[in-house]
Design a protein around this motif. Structure first.
Motif, PDB file in Angstrom:
ATOM      1  N   PRO A   1       0.815  -1.224   0.000  1.00  2.00           N
ATOM      2  CA  PRO A   1       0.000   0.000   0.000  1.00  2.00           C
ATOM      3  C   PRO A   1       0.845   1.269   0.000  1.00  2.00           C
ATOM      4  O   PRO A   1       0.534   2.229  -0.721  1.00  2.00           O
ATOM      5  CB  PRO A   1      -0.808  -0.127   1.296  1.00  2.00           C
ATOM      6  CG  PRO A   1      -0.878  -1.581   1.557  1.00  2.00           C
ATOM      7  CD  PRO A   1       0.433  -2.130   1.093  1.00  2.00           C
TER       8      PRO A   1
ATOM      9  N   GLU B   1       2.494   1.756  -3.396  1.00  2.00           N
ATOM     10  CA  GLU B   1       1.531   2.245  -4.390  1.00  2.00           C
ATOM     11  C   GLU B   1       1.312   3.743  -4.226  1.00  2.00           C
ATOM     12  O   GLU B   1       1.238   4.489  -5.211  1.00  2.00           O
ATOM     13  CB  GLU B   1       0.195   1.514  -4.230  1.00  2.00           C
ATOM     14  CG  GLU B   1       0.205   0.100  -4.780  1.00  2.00           C
ATOM     15  CD  GLU B   1      -1.161  -0.555  -4.641  1.00  2.00           C
ATOM     16  OE1 GLU B   1      -2.181   0.157  -4.726  1.00  2.00           O
ATOM     17  OE2 GLU B   1      -1.198  -1.774  -4.423  1.00  2.00           O
TER      18      GLU B   1
ATOM     19  N   ASP C   1     -11.259  -2.145  -1.858  1.00  2.00           N
ATOM     20  CA  ASP C   1     -11.699  -3.120  -2.857  1.00  2.00           C
ATOM     21  C   ASP C   1     -11.216  -4.524  -2.522  1.00  2.00           C
ATOM     22  O   ASP C   1     -11.858  -5.505  -2.869  1.00  2.00           O
ATOM     23  CB  ASP C   1     -11.224  -2.706  -4.247  1.00  2.00           C
ATOM     24  CG  ASP C   1      -9.718  -2.596  -4.348  1.00  2.00           C
ATOM     25  OD1 ASP C   1      -9.082  -2.341  -3.300  1.00  2.00           O
ATOM     26  OD2 ASP C   1      -9.158  -2.761  -5.441  1.00  2.00           O
TER      27      ASP C   1
ATOM     28  N   ASP D   1     -13.285  -8.275  -2.572  1.00  2.00           N
ATOM     29  CA  ASP D   1     -12.850  -9.609  -3.022  1.00  2.00           C
ATOM     30  C   ASP D   1     -13.151 -10.669  -1.978  1.00  2.00           C
ATOM     31  O   ASP D   1     -13.391 -11.825  -2.291  1.00  2.00           O
ATOM     32  CB  ASP D   1     -11.336  -9.617  -3.275  1.00  2.00           C
ATOM     33  CG  ASP D   1     -10.968  -8.859  -4.531  1.00  2.00           C
ATOM     34  OD1 ASP D   1     -11.788  -8.850  -5.459  1.00  2.00           O
ATOM     35  OD2 ASP D   1      -9.869  -8.274  -4.565  1.00  2.00           O
ATOM     36  N   LYS D   2     -13.083 -10.271  -0.712  1.00  2.00           N
ATOM     37  CA  LYS D   2     -13.277 -11.212   0.400  1.00  2.00           C
ATOM     38  C   LYS D   2     -14.738 -11.467   0.722  1.00  2.00           C
ATOM     39  O   LYS D   2     -15.039 -12.185   1.664  1.00  2.00           O
ATOM     40  CB  LYS D   2     -12.573 -10.681   1.654  1.00  2.00           C
ATOM     41  CG  LYS D   2     -11.059 -10.747   1.581  1.00  2.00           C
ATOM     42  CD  LYS D   2     -10.601 -12.160   1.813  1.00  2.00           C
ATOM     43  CE  LYS D   2      -9.099 -12.257   1.994  1.00  2.00           C
ATOM     44  NZ  LYS D   2      -8.666 -13.641   2.149  1.00  2.00           N
TER      45      LYS D   2
ATOM     46  N   LYS E   1     -14.447  -1.678 -10.252  1.00  2.00           N
ATOM     47  CA  LYS E   1     -14.103  -3.094 -10.095  1.00  2.00           C
ATOM     48  C   LYS E   1     -15.384  -3.867  -9.847  1.00  2.00           C
ATOM     49  O   LYS E   1     -16.219  -3.463  -9.024  1.00  2.00           O
ATOM     50  CB  LYS E   1     -13.150  -3.259  -8.910  1.00  2.00           C
ATOM     51  CG  LYS E   1     -12.726  -4.685  -8.645  1.00  2.00           C
ATOM     52  CD  LYS E   1     -11.690  -4.701  -7.531  1.00  2.00           C
ATOM     53  CE  LYS E   1     -11.195  -6.096  -7.254  1.00  2.00           C
ATOM     54  NZ  LYS E   1     -10.134  -6.099  -6.248  1.00  2.00           N
TER      55      LYS E   1
ATOM     56  N   GLN F   1      -2.784  -4.203  -3.602  1.00  2.00           N
ATOM     57  CA  GLN F   1      -3.865  -4.013  -2.635  1.00  2.00           C
ATOM     58  C   GLN F   1      -5.063  -4.862  -2.968  1.00  2.00           C
ATOM     59  O   GLN F   1      -5.720  -5.398  -2.093  1.00  2.00           O
ATOM     60  CB  GLN F   1      -4.278  -2.549  -2.623  1.00  2.00           C
ATOM     61  CG  GLN F   1      -5.395  -2.274  -1.626  1.00  2.00           C
ATOM     62  CD  GLN F   1      -6.330  -1.221  -2.114  1.00  2.00           C
ATOM     63  OE1 GLN F   1      -6.140  -0.663  -3.183  1.00  2.00           O
ATOM     64  NE2 GLN F   1      -7.350  -0.932  -1.349  1.00  2.00           N
ATOM     65  N   SER F   2      -5.341  -4.983  -4.263  1.00  2.00           N
ATOM     66  CA  SER F   2      -6.552  -5.679  -4.644  1.00  2.00           C
ATOM     67  C   SER F   2      -6.429  -7.190  -4.541  1.00  2.00           C
ATOM     68  O   SER F   2      -7.389  -7.892  -4.719  1.00  2.00           O
ATOM     69  CB  SER F   2      -6.938  -5.294  -6.067  1.00  2.00           C
ATOM     70  OG  SER F   2      -5.850  -5.572  -6.920  1.00  2.00           O
ATOM     71  N   ASP F   3      -5.248  -7.673  -4.255  1.00  2.00           N
ATOM     72  CA  ASP F   3      -5.087  -9.109  -4.039  1.00  2.00           C
ATOM     73  C   ASP F   3      -5.868  -9.496  -2.791  1.00  2.00           C
ATOM     74  O   ASP F   3      -5.613  -8.990  -1.706  1.00  2.00           O
ATOM     75  CB  ASP F   3      -3.596  -9.401  -3.858  1.00  2.00           C
ATOM     76  CG  ASP F   3      -3.326 -10.861  -3.583  1.00  2.00           C
ATOM     77  OD1 ASP F   3      -2.153 -11.217  -3.570  1.00  2.00           O
ATOM     78  OD2 ASP F   3      -4.288 -11.620  -3.378  1.00  2.00           O
ATOM     79  N   GLY F   4      -6.812 -10.421  -2.953  1.00  2.00           N
ATOM     80  CA  GLY F   4      -7.644 -10.783  -1.826  1.00  2.00           C
ATOM     81  C   GLY F   4      -6.870 -11.223  -0.625  1.00  2.00           C
ATOM     82  O   GLY F   4      -7.210 -10.944   0.504  1.00  2.00           O
ATOM     83  N   GLY F   5      -5.744 -11.916  -0.851  1.00  2.00           N
ATOM     84  CA  GLY F   5      -4.950 -12.402   0.268  1.00  2.00           C
ATOM     85  C   GLY F   5      -4.333 -11.283   1.079  1.00  2.00           C
ATOM     86  O   GLY F   5      -3.896 -11.471   2.189  1.00  2.00           O
ATOM     87  N   ASP F   6      -4.276 -10.095   0.490  1.00  5.09           N
ATOM     88  CA  ASP F   6      -3.636  -8.968   1.162  1.00  5.09           C
ATOM     89  C   ASP F   6      -4.637  -7.944   1.653  1.00  5.09           C
ATOM     90  O   ASP F   6      -4.253  -6.845   2.035  1.00  5.09           O
ATOM     91  CB  ASP F   6      -2.689  -8.280   0.176  1.00  5.09           C
ATOM     92  CG  ASP F   6      -1.255  -8.507   0.563  1.00  5.09           C
ATOM     93  OD1 ASP F   6      -0.399  -7.962  -0.099  1.00  5.09           O
ATOM     94  OD2 ASP F   6      -1.012  -9.209   1.556  1.00  5.09           O
ATOM     95  N   ALA F   7      -5.897  -8.307   1.624  1.00  5.20           N
ATOM     96  CA  ALA F   7      -6.935  -7.326   1.899  1.00  5.20           C
ATOM     97  C   ALA F   7      -6.808  -6.700   3.276  1.00  5.20           C
ATOM     98  O   ALA F   7      -7.191  -5.567   3.479  1.00  5.20           O
ATOM     99  CB  ALA F   7      -8.304  -7.969   1.744  1.00  5.20           C
ATOM    100  N   PHE F   8      -6.255  -7.439   4.225  1.00  2.00           N
ATOM    101  CA  PHE F   8      -6.191  -6.932   5.586  1.00  2.00           C
ATOM    102  C   PHE F   8      -4.822  -6.355   5.928  1.00  2.00           C
ATOM    103  O   PHE F   8      -4.628  -5.838   7.017  1.00  2.00           O
ATOM    104  CB  PHE F   8      -6.536  -8.044   6.580  1.00  2.00           C
ATOM    105  CG  PHE F   8      -7.907  -8.604   6.369  1.00  2.00           C
ATOM    106  CD1 PHE F   8      -9.011  -7.945   6.878  1.00  2.00           C
ATOM    107  CD2 PHE F   8      -8.090  -9.759   5.653  1.00  2.00           C
ATOM    108  CE1 PHE F   8     -10.288  -8.438   6.691  1.00  2.00           C
ATOM    109  CE2 PHE F   8      -9.358 -10.263   5.446  1.00  2.00           C
ATOM    110  CZ  PHE F   8     -10.460  -9.606   5.963  1.00  2.00           C
ATOM    111  N   GLU F   9      -3.875  -6.504   5.001  1.00  3.39           N
ATOM    112  CA  GLU F   9      -2.504  -6.145   5.316  1.00  3.39           C
ATOM    113  C   GLU F   9      -2.374  -4.703   5.781  1.00  3.39           C
ATOM    114  O   GLU F   9      -1.753  -4.407   6.797  1.00  3.39           O
ATOM    115  CB  GLU F   9      -1.622  -6.378   4.093  1.00  3.39           C
ATOM    116  CG  GLU F   9      -0.174  -6.002   4.332  1.00  3.39           C
ATOM    117  CD  GLU F   9       0.589  -5.881   3.036  1.00  3.39           C
ATOM    118  OE1 GLU F   9      -0.019  -5.540   2.025  1.00  3.39           O
ATOM    119  OE2 GLU F   9       1.795  -6.128   3.054  1.00  3.39           O
ATOM    120  N   PHE F  10      -2.979  -3.822   5.021  1.00  2.00           N
ATOM    121  CA  PHE F  10      -2.867  -2.406   5.333  1.00  2.00           C
ATOM    122  C   PHE F  10      -3.438  -2.107   6.716  1.00  2.00           C
ATOM    123  O   PHE F  10      -2.816  -1.418   7.527  1.00  2.00           O
ATOM    124  CB  PHE F  10      -3.588  -1.595   4.256  1.00  2.00           C
ATOM    125  CG  PHE F  10      -3.741  -0.147   4.600  1.00  2.00           C
ATOM    126  CD1 PHE F  10      -2.633   0.670   4.708  1.00  2.00           C
ATOM    127  CD2 PHE F  10      -4.991   0.386   4.840  1.00  2.00           C
ATOM    128  CE1 PHE F  10      -2.775   2.007   5.032  1.00  2.00           C
ATOM    129  CE2 PHE F  10      -5.136   1.711   5.171  1.00  2.00           C
ATOM    130  CZ  PHE F  10      -4.031   2.529   5.266  1.00  2.00           C
TER     131      PHE F  10
END
Lengths: 299, 647
Positions: free
Chosen positions: A40, A43, A225, A229-230, A296, B25-34
């Motif tokens: 993040p 980016e 977003d 996805d989740k 998206k 960021q949009s990778d689902g596996g990373d959704a919570f990382e931030f």
């Protein structure tokens, strides 16, 4: 023999280099401080670079310590850790910080310009988008824990009249309170919204709210977003890249002395992500034109 | 140190994902990382240890599971959990439930520390816990944390086999009134009332419960035994936020019971217990917190034990003071907890201690726990404690463990520990005439020494809906005591039995559990425990064979729609042989047990629920212990109503 570089050519390069040097000297140095090298923040850095075309000194706190930049520099901090690190140093120049949903530096006295770039678009814009997605939205429960989110709801009363949406503020002390609060919300809200509250959003709390919303057949709105996805229904959000671009724009304004006070900037760009199957489960029928406009769409 | 594990209960809702830099960021596996990365900034001091971060086998019973169980007793809440040995059994001196971890079920299970909100309720008189005397209505419990494996380095004496930490609900200041009324067969009646309120800055929860039931049937005749129970429980907890990040907690409560003693013909017991505890927590910074607590408990029991009909009056007093400091430093890579504690225990009884009437002991303990994360995937943890007692001098306990994250959300753990448990006052100092015997204490009994090795694996799958945990353990316990004849007189006939260092036992086993949570209200689970115990003396029933080799439990809960919800728990125990030194030995056949609950939420008022619950539904009765009583089929119906904020 004709000289390799004529006198006029040398004059031209001299004048050109002087002009460039002057223009560089006029622009303030920008130092980008990142909490880590996580995606993040990187980016956002890319967004900053696109907008602020001058060279940017970058410090990633996971690799190196924050060093005081020279006088006149502007520091852009991405991440709460970076923001706190810069604010707690003796640096007195302008600080622009973003991607720090749990940090609020404005209570700390300092003389320099301090600009917070909020992680989510202005609440009015977010509500407007959700209302477009869900015209039947009249009661929206907002779950939150952190103090920093309190600022986000300052326009709550005005918003109620603007959009006809009653915001039900559900503030918890800890995530332990979440199951109880969800039970209390049964039948009392048309949707649930998790704002960008770092204290609140965990895999477990997300899953709990998602399952609650599925069981109640109500939409679940989130601030990114990735969470769509989740399995969340939709997100009105500003991408990290765009947050970086906004930081760059603010840096330009600070450089031009257009911004001198402490302020909070809400992103004016609101992207939309929609999870079609989650929307269907919640009984939400998304109009085709909104799906086409969405940034998206998750099938 | 207890508080590291107290915070564990938050794992249900405060699981933080491991950072995985470099993804979009949009990778689902990373959704919570931030959000996880940012949460570290603001919630570091409140960061919970997840199951994946604990180097021991841990099981947590949530309040949702407590409610769904339909249980009427504290021990039945733990009956279907992995690695637990839970029996309905009456002791000669009034205990009514038997709970042990990893084998050795006895009327008072030594080496198992039990805490209520961090306060030890382990009895210095009886070397165990009087479960039915704990002043906690089930409705007040927020969660129960069961840590299997030695923890004396963290919790001091008595924690060599494990720790059970019962945490009550914290008042939140929202006004509420809750009631739960239940009636059932065997003259069962239970009434629970609770009030929550805020008085200025003081947030308070006050509850009262009353319970009465007729006795269990005699196993031989089926007639009701002298086993009745009348019990009242009072519990209060207040929380006050003081300036400068300081919090003051007050806990107080009591239990007053009148019971029948089935071991004694016509015997009765009056068991009265009350406690008080004050706790102050102060947060210096997000990385540094200190907690100071002081508590007192007072047990006063009058009963007629054994066959002698000699009335016995015992008063046990315990005072505890504890101070601990938790420090997170070097960018959270090092976590240190250290503290000091003091305990005074005293047992007063003219009948059991005719010499000085009130033997006492002092315990002084210093402890430190250090966690170090040298690599992102590797956590090392060490704990050491030095305890000095007026009973057995200085004794060290230590514990070393490591956690290795194979991949995110899958961890391998290993631990080694050496722990000591000081014997209770009765075997050390008793001089108790109980014709035709005299029970004589032995002050020279060495403390239990427990050495344990353990490896385990924990994995979360399917977006953390599915979890799997397994442990392989080997535990050696030295210095079991037993009563040995040392003298005899013939006119009148009197046999003197003295407690002596007698036995060494080894327990080894495997525990596995798989759980799937569809939602917070819908889950299924399956667990299996295998245990094998051998001892040098070959005491069948007392050490060997008294733990079922195979235990299988499964069950779940679900919403049925239309406001209905249901839950079931089913358990199997293979045969075992169980001995109580005061009562005798019984062979218990393998049995299945089914408990279930069906509930209906009122459509017009969501905080009112009608329910029926049943225990041991498969059989009319079965034997569990050597007390001569059968555990009957029981069922109840009830109503639960809440007004105001729901806790």
């Amino acid at each position: 023999m004709k000289p390799f570089l004529s006198l006029n050519t040398l004059k031209f390069f001299f004048l050109l280099s002087t002009g460039i040097a002057c223009s560089i000297a006029h622009a303030e140095e920008v130092v980008a401080v990142l909490s880590s090298d996580a995606a993040p923040y990187e980016e956002a850095l890319n967004g900053l670079r696109e907008t602020y075309s001058q060279p940017i000194v970058t410090i990633r706190l996971a690799r190196e310590a924050f060093k005081l930049p020279r006088d006149g520099a502007i520091v852009v901090a991405f991440g709460g850790k970076a923001a706190l690190e810069v604010a707690s140093s003796s640096f007195q120049g302008p600080i622009i910080y973003g991607l720090a949903p749990g940090v609020k530096l404005h209570t700390q006295p300092r003389s320099g310009t301090l600009v917070k770039i909020h992680t989510s678009p202005a609440i009015a814009l977010v509500l407007k988008r959700y209302k477009e997605l869900q015209p039947s939205l009249h009661r929206l429960a907002v779950l939150w824990i952190g103090d920093s989110i309190a600022d986000y709801f300052e326009q709550k009363e005005q918003l109620q009249t603007s959009f006809g949406v009653e915001l039900i503020s559900v503030r918890m002390k800890t995530l332990d309170d979440l199951p109880t609060q969800l039970r209390n919300l049964q039948g009392k809200t048309d949707a649930i919204w998790m704002p960008p509250d770092a204290s609140l959003i965990t895999p477990q709390s997300f899953a709990a709210v998602r399952e609650f919303c599925r069981a109640q057949h109500i939409p679940f709105y989130v601030p990114s977003d990735g969470l769509v996805d989740k399995g969340a229904t939709a997100a009105v959000y500003t991408s990290f890249h765009d947050l970086g671009r906004i930081a760059g724009s603010v840096a330009k304004k600070v450089d031009a002395r257009d911004v001198t006070d402490s302020t909070v900037v809400f992103p004016d760009k609101a992207s939309i992500a929609i999870n079609v199957s989650a929307a269907a489960q919640s009984g939400l029928k998304i109009p085709t034109e909104i799906l086409q406009k969405a940034d998206k769409v998750v099938p | 140190m207890a508080h590291v594990v107290q915070k564990l209960g938050l794992f249900i809702s405060v699981l933080l994902l491991q950072s995985q830099p470099g993804h979009a960021q949009s990778d689902g596996g990373d959704a919570f990382e931030f959000f996880q990365e940012e949460a570290k900034v603001t919630t570091a001091s409140r960061r919970a240890q997840t199951i994946n971060e604990i180097p021991m086998a841990v099981d947590i019973i949530t309040k949702e599971e407590i409610k769904a169980s339909g249980a009427t007793t504290l021990w039945d809440l733990m009956r279907f959990r992995v690695g637990m040995d839970v029996l309905d059994g009456r002791s000669a001196d009034g205990n009514r439930g038997i709970v042990s971890v990893r084998g050795f079920p006895q009327s008072f299970a030594a080496n198992l520390q039990v805490l209520v909100d961090g306060r030890s309720v382990y009895s210095a008189h009886d070397d165990g816990v009087a479960w039915d005397q704990l002043p906690i209505p089930l409705q007040d419990i927020d969660r129960i944390e069961i840590i299997r494996g030695p923890n004396a380095a963290l919790y001091g004496t008595g924690a060599a086999l494990g720790v059970i930490n019962i945490l009550t609900k914290k008042p939140d200041g929202q006004a509420a009134l809750a009631m739960d009324q239940r009636v059932g067969n065997r003259d069962f009646l239970q009434s629970y009332e609770a009030v929550d309120a805020a008085i200025g800055k003081v947030l308070a929860h006050v509850s009262y419960a009353y319970r009465t039931q007729e006795g269990n049937p005699q196993a031989s005749t089926g007639r009701e035994a002298n086993d009745f129970l009348n019990k009242q429980t009072f519990n209060v907890r207040t929380e006050t936020a003081l300036p400068n990040h300081t919090n003051l907690s007050l806990f107080a409560g009591g239990t007053w019971s009148n019971i029948g003693l089935p071991i004694t013909q016509g015997g009765r017991g009056d068991l009265n217990h009350h406690f008080e505890m004050l706790k102050i927590a102060h947060e210096f910074s997000e990385e540094s917190t200190i907690e100071i607590s002081g508590s007192r408990k007072d047990d006063e029991n009058h009963y007629t034990p054994f066959a002698s009909n000699i009335p016995v009056q015992i008063r046990d007093l315990q005072y505890d003071a504890d101070i601990l400091h938790h420090l997170a430093w070097w960018d959270q890579r090092l976590n240190t907890t250290y503290g000091l504690s003091y305990r005074h225990v005293e047992s007063q009884s003219l009948q059991q201690f005719p010499g000085d009437h009130s033997p006492s002991a002092e315990f002084y303990r210093g402890y430190v726990q250090q966690t170090y994360r040298p690599l992102k995937r590797l956590t090392l943890q060490g704990a050491a404690a030095l305890e000095s007692t007026t009973l057995s001098g200085l004794q060290p306990s230590y514990q070393m463990s490591s956690i290795f994250a194979l991949v995110p959300e899958q961890t391998l753990r290993m631990s080694y520990s050496v722990s000591h448990t000081v014997h209770d006052l009765f075997p050390l100092f008793a001089q108790f005439p109980n014709p035709p015997t005299v029970l004589q204490g032995n002050p020279n009994l060495p403390p239990y020494k427990v050495t344990s090795y353990e490896v385990g694996y924990h994995g979360d799958y399917a977006d953390r809906h599915l979890s799997f945990d397994t442990s392989l353990f080997y535990t050696q316990i030295n210095h079991f005591h037993t009563l040995v004849p040392v003298a005899v007189t013939y006119n009148p006939f009197l046999l003197t039995l003295q407690f002596q260092d007698y036995d060494k036992a080894i327990a080894r086993g495997i525990e596995s559990e798989v759980k799937y949570h569809f939602t917070s209200a819908r889950w299924v689970y399956l667990n299996y425990t295998y245990e094998s115990i051998t001892d040098i003396a070959g005491d069948a029933g007392l050490r060997t064979q008294n733990t079922p080799a195979h235990k299988l439990n499964f069950g779940g809960a679900t919403d049925l729609g239309g406001g209905f919800s249901a839950s079931t728990n089913m358990g199997y125990k293979s045969r075992y042989l169980i001995t109580n030194e005061s009562i005798g030995t019984a062979a218990v056949h393998a049995y299945w047990r089914l408990d279930a609950r069906l509930a209906y939420l009122w459509p017009w008022y969501k905080d009112a629920e009608l329910y029926v619950a049943g225990q041991n539904l498969l059989q009319a009765q079965h034997l569990e212990f050597t007390d001569g009583l059968a555990v009957p089929r029981t069922y109840q119906g009830g109503i639960s109503i809440k007004f105001g904020a729901v806790r």
